[in-house]
Design a protein around this motif. Structure first.
Motif, PDB file in Angstrom:
ATOM      1  N   THR A 176       0.837  -1.189   0.000  1.00  0.00           N
ATOM      2  CA  THR A 176       0.000   0.000   0.000  1.00  0.00           C
ATOM      3  C   THR A 176       0.879   1.249   0.000  1.00  0.00           C
ATOM      4  O   THR A 176       1.882   1.295   0.696  1.00  0.00           O
ATOM      5  CB  THR A 176      -0.900   0.028   1.264  1.00  0.00           C
ATOM      6  OG1 THR A 176      -1.662  -1.176   1.320  1.00  0.00           O
ATOM      7  CG2 THR A 176      -1.838   1.206   1.247  1.00  0.00           C
ATOM      8  N   LEU A 177       0.488   2.236  -0.785  1.00  0.00           N
ATOM      9  CA  LEU A 177       1.186   3.515  -0.811  1.00  0.00           C
ATOM     10  C   LEU A 177       0.363   4.516  -0.006  1.00  0.00           C
ATOM     11  O   LEU A 177      -0.793   4.769  -0.303  1.00  0.00           O
ATOM     12  CB  LEU A 177       1.357   4.024  -2.243  1.00  0.00           C
ATOM     13  CG  LEU A 177       2.064   5.376  -2.374  1.00  0.00           C
ATOM     14  CD1 LEU A 177       3.519   5.263  -1.882  1.00  0.00           C
ATOM     15  CD2 LEU A 177       2.024   5.861  -3.816  1.00  0.00           C
ATOM     16  N   VAL A 178       0.997   5.090   1.028  1.00  0.00           N
ATOM     17  CA  VAL A 178       0.318   6.012   1.928  1.00  0.00           C
ATOM     18  C   VAL A 178       0.852   7.422   1.734  1.00  0.00           C
ATOM     19  O   VAL A 178       2.055   7.632   1.690  1.00  0.00           O
ATOM     20  CB  VAL A 178       0.529   5.590   3.399  1.00  0.00           C
ATOM     21  CG1 VAL A 178      -0.146   6.577   4.345  1.00  0.00           C
ATOM     22  CG2 VAL A 178      -0.003   4.191   3.621  1.00  0.00           C
ATOM     23  N   THR A 179      -0.061   8.372   1.595  1.00  0.00           N
ATOM     24  CA  THR A 179       0.319   9.775   1.487  1.00  0.00           C
ATOM     25  C   THR A 179      -0.266  10.545   2.661  1.00  0.00           C
ATOM     26  O   THR A 179      -1.482  10.537   2.874  1.00  0.00           O
ATOM     27  CB  THR A 179      -0.210  10.401   0.182  1.00  0.00           C
ATOM     28  OG1 THR A 179       0.272   9.645  -0.935  1.00  0.00           O
ATOM     29  CG2 THR A 179       0.248  11.847   0.054  1.00  0.00           C
ATOM     30  N   LEU A 180       0.602  11.183   3.443  1.00  0.00           N
ATOM     31  CA  LEU A 180       0.142  11.971   4.576  1.00  0.00           C
ATOM     32  C   LEU A 180      -0.291  13.355   4.102  1.00  0.00           C
ATOM     33  O   LEU A 180       0.018  13.781   2.991  1.00  0.00           O
ATOM     34  CB  LEU A 180       1.270  12.119   5.600  1.00  0.00           C
ATOM     35  CG  LEU A 180       1.900  10.835   6.154  1.00  0.00           C
ATOM     36  CD1 LEU A 180       2.911  11.188   7.224  1.00  0.00           C
ATOM     37  CD2 LEU A 180       0.841   9.904   6.697  1.00  0.00           C
ATOM     38  N   ARG A 181      -0.992  14.068   4.959  1.00  0.00           N
ATOM     39  CA  ARG A 181      -1.416  15.428   4.624  1.00  0.00           C
ATOM     40  C   ARG A 181      -0.215  16.357   4.446  1.00  0.00           C
ATOM     41  O   ARG A 181      -0.315  17.389   3.795  1.00  0.00           O
ATOM     42  CB  ARG A 181      -2.345  15.971   5.711  1.00  0.00           C
ATOM     43  CG  ARG A 181      -3.695  15.279   5.744  1.00  0.00           C
ATOM     44  CD  ARG A 181      -4.601  15.884   6.791  1.00  0.00           C
ATOM     45  NE  ARG A 181      -5.888  15.182   6.825  1.00  0.00           N
ATOM     46  CZ  ARG A 181      -6.859  15.466   7.677  1.00  0.00           C
ATOM     47  NH1 ARG A 181      -6.689  16.437   8.576  1.00  0.00           N
ATOM     48  NH2 ARG A 181      -7.984  14.787   7.648  1.00  0.00           N
ATOM     49  N   THR A 182       0.914  15.966   5.017  1.00  0.00           N
ATOM     50  CA  THR A 182       2.142  16.755   4.858  1.00  0.00           C
ATOM     51  C   THR A 182       2.768  16.537   3.483  1.00  0.00           C
ATOM     52  O   THR A 182       3.691  17.252   3.103  1.00  0.00           O
ATOM     53  CB  THR A 182       3.171  16.346   5.916  1.00  0.00           C
ATOM     54  OG1 THR A 182       3.475  14.947   5.764  1.00  0.00           O
ATOM     55  CG2 THR A 182       2.654  16.612   7.323  1.00  0.00           C
TER      56      THR A 182
END
Length: 200
Positions: A129-135
């Motif tokens: 899974t590729l996770v993108t934070l709000r940062t």
């Protein structure tokens, strides 16, 4: 708080983050992706609640608590009496849930996308899974799913950490537990103390 404790917190946080918002599946193994999405929905609800109890409920439902717990003891498994199993498993669940509840207040996810699901060792399935934070920061998180009846249980989570590479949740937890056991003498009494400490 030592380096291993921080690493475990990072892995647990990634576990929560990666399953909070899952995009439409692109993986070949639909059953594994479907399971991951189910975990995602439950973790999202727990994230909104932010309580230890809510995360513990999700862990009991979806994680391979007995497998993770036994692995964490390593060679010291022989000192765990069968009559202690339930209390030890409850303690391990509480230990992990405390990290989820603590870390969820600091990290927020913008989006996460299932990349693929493939066979791992034996009958296990690895879901990337590729996770993108709000940062804007991005992490690759791999979930190791273990068949359990007609479904799965999460047996391990590995998160990509810059420079270090993949960090395994179960490996880090094993290190923390065994360091405690060695410090306490590495015997039956040490395991008893671990069980009691986890349940405080």
């Amino acid at each position: 708080m030592n380096r291993r404790t921080l690493a475990l917190g990072t892995a647990l946080t990634a576990f929560m983050m990666a399953t909070t918002l899952i995009a439409p599946p692109v993986a070949a193994d639909q059953a594994a992706v479907k399971f991951t999405k189910k975990v995602a929905n439950d973790l999202l609800a727990a994230n909104r609640s932010g309580t230890i109890t809510s995360f513990a409920r999700v862990l009991r439902r979806h994680a391979d608590i007995p497998g993770i717990s036994k692995y964490s003891l390593g060679k010291y498994q022989r000192f765990l009496r069968s009559s202690q199993n339930k209390r030890y498993y409850n303690g391990v669940t509480a230990f992990m849930a405390r990290y989820f509840a603590d870390q969820t207040r600091e990290y927020r996810v913008a989006k996460a996308q299932v990349l693929d699901a493939k066979k791992a060792k034996g009958s296990d399935i690895a879901v990337n899974t590729l996770v993108t934070l709000r940062t804007g920061n991005k992490y690759t998180v791999q979930f190791l799913l273990r068949p359990a009846g007609k479904s799965f249980k999460v047996a391990d989570v590995k998160v990509s950490v810059p420079i270090v590479g993949f960090v395994s949740l179960t490996y880090q937890q094993r290190g923390i537990f065994q360091k405690f056991l060695v410090k306490k003498g590495g015997d039956q009494r040490a395991v008893n103390q671990l069980v009691e400490t986890l349940n405080r």
